[in-house]
Design a protein around this motif. Structure first.
Motif, mmCIF file in Angstrom:
data_model
loop_
_atom_site.group_PDB
_atom_site.id
_atom_site.type_symbol
_atom_site.label_atom_id
_atom_site.label_comp_id
_atom_site.label_asym_id
_atom_site.label_seq_id
_atom_site.Cartn_x
_atom_site.Cartn_y
_atom_site.Cartn_z
ATOM 1 N N THR A 185 0.541 -1.276 -0.231
ATOM 2 C CA THR A 185 0.010 -0.109 -0.096
ATOM 3 C C THR A 185 1.107 1.177 -0.368
ATOM 4 O O THR A 185 2.021 0.885 0.417
ATOM 5 N N VAL A 186 0.150 2.426 -0.190
ATOM 6 C CA VAL A 186 1.168 4.197 -0.118
ATOM 7 C C VAL A 186 0.067 4.788 0.784
ATOM 8 O O VAL A 186 -0.884 4.965 -0.108
ATOM 9 N N ASN A 187 0.960 5.874 1.324
ATOM 10 C CA ASN A 187 -0.471 6.625 2.162
ATOM 11 C C ASN A 187 -0.017 7.329 2.075
ATOM 12 O O ASN A 187 1.069 7.825 2.807
ATOM 13 N N LYS A 188 -0.329 8.467 1.212
ATOM 14 C CA LYS A 188 0.204 9.631 0.348
ATOM 15 C C LYS A 188 -0.275 10.859 1.114
ATOM 16 O O LYS A 188 -1.630 10.348 2.242
ATOM 17 N N PRO A 189 0.052 12.010 1.633
ATOM 18 C CA PRO A 189 -0.482 12.576 2.637
ATOM 19 C C PRO A 189 -0.900 13.471 1.933
ATOM 20 O O PRO A 189 -1.103 13.616 0.819
ATOM 21 N N ALA A 190 -1.825 14.145 2.987
ATOM 22 C CA ALA A 190 -3.364 15.153 1.936
ATOM 23 C C ALA A 190 -2.639 15.862 1.723
ATOM 24 O O ALA A 190 -1.672 16.956 2.274
ATOM 25 N N ALA A 191 -2.963 16.841 0.387
ATOM 26 C CA ALA A 191 -2.757 17.811 -0.468
ATOM 27 C C ALA A 191 -2.883 19.138 0.312
ATOM 28 O O ALA A 191 -5.053 18.830 0.808
ATOM 29 N N LYS A 192 -2.469 19.944 0.990
ATOM 30 C CA LYS A 192 -3.003 21.341 2.024
ATOM 31 C C LYS A 192 -3.437 21.640 0.598
ATOM 32 O O LYS A 192 -2.938 22.569 -0.195
ATOM 33 N N LEU A 193 -4.819 22.454 0.824
ATOM 34 C CA LEU A 193 -5.420 22.802 -0.229
ATOM 35 C C LEU A 193 -5.497 24.560 -0.448
ATOM 36 O O LEU A 193 -4.815 25.149 0.639
ATOM 37 N N ASP A 194 -5.268 24.755 -1.302
ATOM 38 C CA ASP A 194 -5.325 26.225 -2.223
ATOM 39 C C ASP A 194 -5.683 26.976 -1.265
ATOM 40 O O ASP A 194 -6.899 26.539 -1.265
ATOM 41 N N PRO A 195 -5.991 28.160 -0.851
ATOM 42 C CA PRO A 195 -7.403 28.889 0.167
ATOM 43 C C PRO A 195 -7.942 29.064 -1.379
ATOM 44 O O PRO A 195 -9.255 29.416 -1.178
ATOM 45 N N ARG A 196 -7.626 28.986 -2.678
ATOM 46 C CA ARG A 196 -8.173 29.417 -4.472
ATOM 47 C C ARG A 196 -9.371 27.765 -4.413
ATOM 48 O O ARG A 196 -10.055 28.427 -4.673
ATOM 49 N N CYS A 197 -9.621 26.762 -3.278
ATOM 50 C CA CYS A 197 -10.138 25.534 -3.667
ATOM 51 C C CYS A 197 -10.989 25.528 -2.289
ATOM 52 O O CYS A 197 -11.466 24.887 -2.843
ATOM 53 N N THR A 198 -11.309 26.475 -1.472
ATOM 54 C CA THR A 198 -12.327 26.094 -0.614
ATOM 55 C C THR A 198 -13.389 26.972 -0.658
ATOM 56 O O THR A 198 -14.156 26.827 0.377
ATOM 57 N N THR A 199 -13.966 27.723 -1.654
ATOM 58 C CA THR A 199 -15.232 28.138 -2.540
ATOM 59 C C THR A 199 -15.969 27.445 -3.060
ATOM 60 O O THR A 199 -14.634 27.186 -4.268
ATOM 61 N N GLY A 200 -16.645 26.922 -3.630
ATOM 62 C CA GLY A 200 -17.118 26.568 -4.810
ATOM 63 C C GLY A 200 -16.915 25.098 -5.618
ATOM 64 O O GLY A 200 -16.394 24.632 -4.716
ATOM 65 N N ARG A 201 -17.301 24.838 -6.592
ATOM 66 C CA ARG A 201 -17.232 23.704 -7.336
ATOM 67 C C ARG A 201 -15.342 23.334 -8.181
ATOM 68 O O ARG A 201 -15.237 24.652 -8.675
ATOM 69 N N VAL A 202 -14.560 22.984 -7.645
ATOM 70 C CA VAL A 202 -13.008 22.967 -7.929
ATOM 71 C C VAL A 202 -12.538 21.516 -8.248
ATOM 72 O O VAL A 202 -12.418 21.148 -7.480
ATOM 73 N N MET A 203 -11.510 21.701 -9.250
ATOM 74 C CA MET A 203 -10.557 21.089 -9.030
ATOM 75 C C MET A 203 -9.289 21.522 -8.841
ATOM 76 O O MET A 203 -8.967 22.606 -9.660
ATOM 77 N N CYS A 204 -8.841 20.757 -7.695
ATOM 78 C CA CYS A 204 -7.920 22.265 -6.873
ATOM 79 C C CYS A 204 -6.354 20.841 -7.172
ATOM 80 O O CYS A 204 -6.016 19.356 -6.559
ATOM 81 N N VAL A 205 -5.454 21.259 -7.883
ATOM 82 C CA VAL A 205 -4.059 20.381 -8.594
ATOM 83 C C VAL A 205 -3.096 20.665 -7.697
ATOM 84 O O VAL A 205 -2.711 21.778 -7.983
ATOM 85 N N SER A 206 -2.841 19.512 -7.002
ATOM 86 C CA SER A 206 -0.793 19.841 -6.243
ATOM 87 C C SER A 206 0.331 19.891 -7.129
ATOM 88 O O SER A 206 -0.094 18.609 -7.235
ATOM 89 N N LYS A 207 0.983 20.350 -7.823
ATOM 90 C CA LYS A 207 1.847 19.785 -8.465
ATOM 91 C C LYS A 207 2.901 19.427 -6.885
ATOM 92 O O LYS A 207 4.028 18.376 -7.346
ATOM 93 N N SER A 208 3.050 20.033 -6.028
ATOM 94 C CA SER A 208 4.135 19.513 -4.560
ATOM 95 C C SER A 208 4.011 18.119 -4.588
ATOM 96 O O SER A 208 4.745 16.594 -4.478
ATOM 97 N N THR A 209 2.099 17.527 -4.258
ATOM 98 C CA THR A 209 2.186 16.178 -4.539
ATOM 99 C C THR A 209 1.625 14.967 -5.405
ATOM 100 O O THR A 209 1.668 14.161 -5.164
ATOM 101 N N ARG A 210 1.639 16.351 -6.528
ATOM 102 C CA ARG A 210 0.678 15.454 -7.607
ATOM 103 C C ARG A 210 -0.596 15.023 -7.623
ATOM 104 O O ARG A 210 -0.447 13.314 -7.868
ATOM 105 N N THR A 211 -1.505 15.218 -6.950
ATOM 106 C CA THR A 211 -2.230 15.134 -6.904
ATOM 107 C C THR A 211 -3.556 16.413 -7.577
ATOM 108 O O THR A 211 -3.327 17.448 -7.342
#
Length: 283
Positions: free
Chosen positions: A154-180
């Motif tokens: 198994t692989v336990n990936k750390p949860a990506a920290k949401l960018d503040p722009r992702c906290t409202t509405g409907r968002v595909m939030c793409v983190s380059k740091s965690t590749r998620t």
């Protein structure tokens, strides 16, 4: 008369100098270089840089001192190394998407390539060796691997920290740091999936965008490759399923799109996303 003539000539020369100086200043609203410009393109010179005057150059300079070279970081593991720490290294790299194979405890070419990729994205020297600086950076971004992770179950990936722009509405939030990619509605994560991005020559753009077109069975008119479940957000860049990503993992790269390797997850996401939904891509 002579004095008045000299004064007029001096004022005229000053006026010409002022106009010339104003022409060399760059506008503050100058358009920045394109985000997808290839490396090696020259940047415009910064306004305000000037050659020192004779008076400035005559100012005494402080006495220079010879700086001692910094001690190079100690290499902990490198190509050919074996053991428990190598297995931990591989498991930790897997947590953040840099190692797709099963941890073996042997530091081979795949591990070297994974470490180089990790180092390059963090601005570290891309040696492929795991030195103390690289190791500490990796420890800070990951958690201690479980027995199942060390055994490749198994692989336990750390949860990506949401960018503040992702906290409202409907968002595909793409983190380059965690590749998620996280599908977020009103600040609550609905699902998360692995993604990969473009290479340094075809980088995935960063910023805030909107989905402007959806195409379930899309085929690229440029590269003539299949792009199932494509959701376009910036020009020809889209979030879509990639069979190449599913087969090769992070050994490859896209032409700028956000690739998803889990076909079931991208199919479900495609059914939920609407045109006009937000896409945020960030580090």
């Amino acid at each position: 008369m002579v004095r008045n003539s000299v004064i007029r000539r001096s004022l005229a020369a000053a006026a010409v100098l002022a106009v010339t100086a104003g022409c060399t200043a760059q506008a503050a609203t100058e358009r920045p270089a394109r985000a997808d410009a290839k490396p090696g393109s020259s940047a415009p010179a910064q306004a305000g840089t000037a050659t020192p005057s004779g008076a400035d150059s005559a100012t005494p300079k402080p006495k220079e001192t010879t700086a001692r070279p910094s001690k190079p970081a100690e290499v902990l593991m490198a190509n050919g190394s074996k053991g428990k720490q190598v297995r931990e290294l591989q498991a930790r790299l897997a947590q953040i998407g840099w190692f797709d194979d099963r941890p073996s405890g042997t530091y081979g070419p795949v591990t070297v390539a994974s470490v180089k990729g990790f180092q390059g994205k963090r601005g570290l020297p891309t040696t492929g060796d795991t030195d103390t600086v690289t190791w500490q950076k990796l420890l800070g971004m990951t958690t201690e691997p479980t027995r199942d992770e060390l055994n490749g179950k198994t692989v336990n990936k750390p949860a990506a920290k949401l960018d503040p722009r992702c906290t409202t509405g409907r968002v595909m939030c793409v983190s380059k740091s965690t590749r998620t990619l996280s599908w977020v509605i009103d600040g609550k994560v609905q699902s998360t999936m692995d993604v990969r991005f473009g290479s340094q020559y075809t980088p995935t753009r960063e910023g805030t965008f909107r989905v402007f077109q959806k195409s379930k069975d899309h085929v690229s008119t440029i590269y003539h490759t299949s792009m199932p479940y494509a959701m376009f957000f910036s020009g020809g860049q889209a979030v879509h399923y990639s069979s190449d990503f599913a087969a090769r993992g992070y050994n490859g790269a896209s032409h700028g799109c956000v690739n998803v390797r889990d076909k079931g997850k991208i199919a479900s996401l495609f059914a939920q996303v609407h045109s006009g939904d937000k896409v945020v891509i960030y580090w």
